[in-house]
Design a protein around this motif. Structure first.
Motif, PDB file in Angstrom:
ATOM      1  N   VAL A 168     -46.988  11.635 -93.251  1.00 58.98           N
ATOM      2  CA  VAL A 168     -47.291  10.231 -92.945  1.00 58.98           C
ATOM      3  C   VAL A 168     -48.791   9.973 -92.933  1.00 58.98           C
ATOM      4  CG1 VAL A 168     -45.182   9.892 -91.607  1.00 58.98           C
ATOM      5  CG2 VAL A 168     -47.234  10.630 -90.449  1.00 58.98           C
ATOM      6  N   GLN A 169     -49.135   8.688 -93.144  1.00 60.53           N
ATOM      7  CA  GLN A 169     -50.510   8.219 -93.072  1.00 60.53           C
ATOM      8  C   GLN A 169     -50.504   6.926 -92.273  1.00 60.53           C
ATOM      9  OE1 GLN A 169     -49.871   7.893 -96.973  1.00 60.53           O
ATOM     10  NE2 GLN A 169     -50.537   9.918 -97.571  1.00 60.53           N
ATOM     11  N   PRO A 170     -51.474   6.719 -91.381  1.00 61.22           N
ATOM     12  CA  PRO A 170     -51.485   5.508 -90.555  1.00 61.22           C
ATOM     13  C   PRO A 170     -51.919   4.280 -91.347  1.00 61.22           C
ATOM     14  CG  PRO A 170     -53.470   6.750 -90.174  1.00 61.22           C
ATOM     15  CD  PRO A 170     -52.608   7.585 -91.097  1.00 61.22           C
ATOM     16  N   VAL A 171     -51.474   3.106 -90.878  1.00 60.77           N
ATOM     17  CA  VAL A 171     -51.928   1.850 -91.458  1.00 60.77           C
ATOM     18  C   VAL A 171     -52.520   0.959 -90.373  1.00 60.77           C
ATOM     19  CG1 VAL A 171     -51.245  -0.188 -92.745  1.00 60.77           C
ATOM     20  CG2 VAL A 171     -50.226   2.011 -93.308  1.00 60.77           C
ATOM     21  N   ASP A 172     -51.814   0.773 -89.219  1.00 53.14           N
ATOM     22  CA  ASP A 172     -52.276  -0.138 -88.170  1.00 53.14           C
ATOM     23  C   ASP A 172     -51.553   0.208 -86.867  1.00 53.14           C
ATOM     24  OD1 ASP A 172     -52.983  -2.240 -86.564  1.00 53.14           O
ATOM     25  OD2 ASP A 172     -52.439  -3.786 -87.966  1.00 53.14           O
TER      26      ASP A 172
ATOM     27  N   LEU B  59     -47.322  -8.421 -79.417  1.00 55.92           N
ATOM     28  CA  LEU B  59     -46.115  -8.798 -78.690  1.00 55.92           C
ATOM     29  C   LEU B  59     -45.247  -7.607 -78.293  1.00 55.92           C
ATOM     30  CD1 LEU B  59     -45.100 -11.932 -80.777  1.00 55.92           C
ATOM     31  CD2 LEU B  59     -46.326 -11.854 -78.608  1.00 55.92           C
ATOM     32  N   ARG B  60     -45.284  -6.529 -79.067  1.00 54.27           N
ATOM     33  CA  ARG B  60     -44.371  -5.425 -78.794  1.00 54.27           C
ATOM     34  C   ARG B  60     -45.059  -4.149 -78.349  1.00 54.27           C
ATOM     35  NH1 ARG B  60     -40.013  -5.351 -83.476  1.00 54.27           N
ATOM     36  NH2 ARG B  60     -39.061  -3.879 -82.054  1.00 54.27           N
ATOM     37  N   GLY B  61     -46.395  -4.124 -78.313  1.00 54.89           N
ATOM     38  CA  GLY B  61     -47.082  -2.946 -77.815  1.00 54.89           C
ATOM     39  C   GLY B  61     -47.616  -2.057 -78.923  1.00 54.89           C
ATOM     40  N   ASP B  62     -47.909  -0.816 -78.563  1.00 55.42           N
ATOM     41  CA  ASP B  62     -48.500   0.130 -79.508  1.00 55.42           C
ATOM     42  C   ASP B  62     -47.453   0.623 -80.496  1.00 55.42           C
ATOM     43  OD1 ASP B  62     -50.821  -0.149 -78.154  1.00 55.42           O
ATOM     44  OD2 ASP B  62     -50.963   1.916 -77.466  1.00 55.42           O
ATOM     45  N   TYR B  63     -47.894   0.740 -81.708  1.00 54.28           N
ATOM     46  CA  TYR B  63     -47.066   1.358 -82.729  1.00 54.28           C
ATOM     47  C   TYR B  63     -47.986   1.955 -83.768  1.00 54.28           C
ATOM     48  CZ  TYR B  63     -47.875  -2.517 -85.982  1.00 54.28           C
ATOM     49  OH  TYR B  63     -48.451  -3.439 -86.810  1.00 54.28           O
ATOM     50  N   VAL B  64     -47.426   2.805 -84.589  1.00 51.87           N
ATOM     51  CA  VAL B  64     -48.148   3.339 -85.723  1.00 51.87           C
ATOM     52  C   VAL B  64     -47.434   2.811 -86.952  1.00 51.87           C
ATOM     53  CG1 VAL B  64     -48.893   5.417 -86.920  1.00 51.87           C
ATOM     54  CG2 VAL B  64     -48.773   5.417 -84.445  1.00 51.87           C
ATOM     55  N   ARG B  65     -48.151   2.090 -87.792  1.00 55.23           N
ATOM     56  CA  ARG B  65     -47.599   1.615 -89.070  1.00 55.23           C
ATOM     57  C   ARG B  65     -47.873   2.718 -90.062  1.00 55.23           C
ATOM     58  NH1 ARG B  65     -44.865  -1.243 -92.257  1.00 55.23           N
ATOM     59  NH2 ARG B  65     -45.706  -2.354 -94.027  1.00 55.23           N
ATOM     60  N   LEU B  66     -46.831   3.181 -90.699  1.00 55.37           N
ATOM     61  CA  LEU B  66     -46.930   4.388 -91.500  1.00 55.37           C
ATOM     62  C   LEU B  66     -46.713   4.143 -92.987  1.00 55.37           C
ATOM     63  CD1 LEU B  66     -44.687   6.482 -89.127  1.00 55.37           C
ATOM     64  CD2 LEU B  66     -47.162   6.600 -89.274  1.00 55.37           C
TER      65      LEU B  66
ATOM     66  N   GLU C 288     -53.573   7.248 -83.935  1.00 53.72           N
ATOM     67  CA  GLU C 288     -54.117   6.831 -85.220  1.00 53.72           C
ATOM     68  C   GLU C 288     -55.417   7.583 -85.526  1.00 53.72           C
ATOM     69  OE1 GLU C 288     -56.138   3.099 -85.686  1.00 53.72           O
ATOM     70  OE2 GLU C 288     -55.137   2.797 -87.594  1.00 53.72           O
ATOM     71  N   ALA C 289     -56.273   7.753 -84.527  1.00 53.98           N
ATOM     72  CA  ALA C 289     -57.526   8.496 -84.731  1.00 53.98           C
ATOM     73  C   ALA C 289     -57.232   9.956 -85.077  1.00 53.98           C
ATOM     74  CB  ALA C 289     -58.389   8.403 -83.476  1.00 53.98           C
ATOM     75  N   ASP C 290     -56.268  10.552 -84.392  1.00 53.95           N
ATOM     76  CA  ASP C 290     -55.899  11.937 -84.676  1.00 53.95           C
ATOM     77  C   ASP C 290     -55.335  12.091 -86.091  1.00 53.95           C
ATOM     78  OD1 ASP C 290     -56.706  12.698 -82.154  1.00 53.95           O
ATOM     79  OD2 ASP C 290     -54.671  12.748 -81.310  1.00 53.95           O
ATOM     80  N   MET C 291     -54.603  11.083 -86.573  1.00 51.66           N
ATOM     81  CA  MET C 291     -54.012  11.152 -87.907  1.00 51.66           C
ATOM     82  C   MET C 291     -55.066  11.232 -88.999  1.00 51.66           C
ATOM     83  SD  MET C 291     -50.931   8.471 -87.848  1.00 51.66           S
ATOM     84  CE  MET C 291     -49.317   9.144 -88.046  1.00 51.66           C
ATOM     85  N   ARG C 292     -56.239  10.737 -88.710  1.00 50.14           N
ATOM     86  CA  ARG C 292     -57.304  10.778 -89.710  1.00 50.14           C
ATOM     87  C   ARG C 292     -57.960  12.163 -89.763  1.00 50.14           C
ATOM     88  NH1 ARG C 292     -57.153   5.845 -91.357  1.00 50.14           N
ATOM     89  NH2 ARG C 292     -56.920   4.075 -89.974  1.00 50.14           N
TER      90      ARG C 292
ATOM     91  N   ALA D  18     -37.799  12.021 -85.428  1.00 51.67           N
ATOM     92  CA  ALA D  18     -38.841  12.645 -84.603  1.00 51.67           C
ATOM     93  C   ALA D  18     -40.196  12.467 -85.271  1.00 51.67           C
ATOM     94  CB  ALA D  18     -38.548  14.124 -84.393  1.00 51.67           C
ATOM     95  N   PHE D  19     -41.227  12.415 -84.432  1.00 47.75           N
ATOM     96  CA  PHE D  19     -42.610  12.247 -84.863  1.00 47.75           C
ATOM     97  C   PHE D  19     -43.350  13.526 -84.491  1.00 47.75           C
ATOM     98  CE2 PHE D  19     -46.780   9.852 -84.074  1.00 47.75           C
ATOM     99  CZ  PHE D  19     -47.102   9.827 -85.422  1.00 47.75           C
ATOM    100  N   LEU D  20     -43.993  14.164 -85.474  1.00 46.30           N
ATOM    101  CA  LEU D  20     -44.611  15.462 -85.259  1.00 46.30           C
ATOM    102  C   LEU D  20     -46.117  15.429 -85.500  1.00 46.30           C
ATOM    103  CD1 LEU D  20     -41.580  16.015 -86.311  1.00 46.30           C
ATOM    104  CD2 LEU D  20     -42.396  18.273 -86.760  1.00 46.30           C
ATOM    105  N   ASP D  21     -46.839  16.128 -84.650  1.00 45.79           N
ATOM    106  CA  ASP D  21     -48.264  16.397 -84.822  1.00 45.79           C
ATOM    107  C   ASP D  21     -48.321  17.852 -85.257  1.00 45.79           C
ATOM    108  OD1 ASP D  21     -50.950  16.957 -84.666  1.00 45.79           O
ATOM    109  OD2 ASP D  21     -51.217  16.224 -82.624  1.00 45.79           O
ATOM    110  N   GLY D  22     -48.411  18.076 -86.564  1.00 45.53           N
ATOM    111  CA  GLY D  22     -48.296  19.441 -87.086  1.00 45.53           C
ATOM    112  C   GLY D  22     -46.888  19.940 -86.838  1.00 45.53           C
TER     113      GLY D  22
END
Length: 192
Positions: A43-47, A52-59, A154-158, A178-182
């Motif tokens: 995945v790569q982040p977008v925004d 209205l709905r809180g934090d999300y990662v646009r992928l 998002e910062a970590d994804m970069r 599931a969402f994985l960091d490594g």
């Protein structure tokens, strides 16, 4: 004043139909998460924020922008118009990440190999003649996070690779599992 019995029966029937429909929707999603074929995507982040709905990662995924050469038949602009349904065949690579193999405009396909899956998507904006790519959405482009965690992730994804495990149903519908960091699971979607 006495109300007719049929009016009460109709109200109960309407309520049962609504409850049944909601239960069917929830179970359909849970069935894909429980029984669907697991696909690992890079995945790569977008925004990271929705007011209205809180934090999300646009992928965006390694399968979001596809070369038109993947099409099994020549690209027809009418068939590849915005919102056209497509099926992408992906195959597990040696690194475990699934990569695109072919793109179809029809659901019918050769039998899947053990390391393959077909994901149904929608063409985002037709095919780009200049770049020769087709932009596709799969309904898994947003992942909501606990309050305050979107910007940090998002910062970590970069800086390093993140992955998404996606469950794919027999009909090609994808659900985020599931969402994985490594190799570390940050979040896992509950069945219900």
């Amino acid at each position: 004043m006495k109300r007719p019995v049929w009016l009460f029966a109709a109200a109960v029937l309407a309520a049962l139909l609504q409850i049944g429909f909601l239960a069917w929707m929830i179970n359909a999603r849970a069935a894909i998460l429980r029984d669907g074929r697991e696909v690992l995507l890079k995945v790569q982040p977008v925004d990271p924020r929705d007011l209205l709905r809180g934090d999300y990662v646009r992928l965006g995924y390694n399968i979001s922008a596809l070369p038109k050469t993947l099409l099994e038949t020549g690209p027809d602009e009418a068939e590849l118009a915005r919102d056209a349904t497509v099926w992408l065949r992906v195959r597990r690579g040696e690194d475990g990440i699934f990569a695109p193999v072919s793109l179809r405009l029809r659901a019918e396909a050769p039998a899947l190999a053990e390391e393959e899956a077909d994901i149904r998507g929608r063409v985002r904006s037709g095919w780009q003649e200049i770049t020769g790519t087709i932009l596709v959405d799969y309904g898994i482009e947003r992942f909501y996070l606990p309050e305050g965690e979107g910007r940090a992730i998002e910062a970590d994804m970069r800086e390093r690779s993140f992955f998404m495990i996606v469950a794919v149903g027999d009909d090609g519908q994808a659900q985020i599992k599931a969402f994985l960091d490594g190799d570390q699971r940050l979040y896992e979607e509950p069945l219900y």
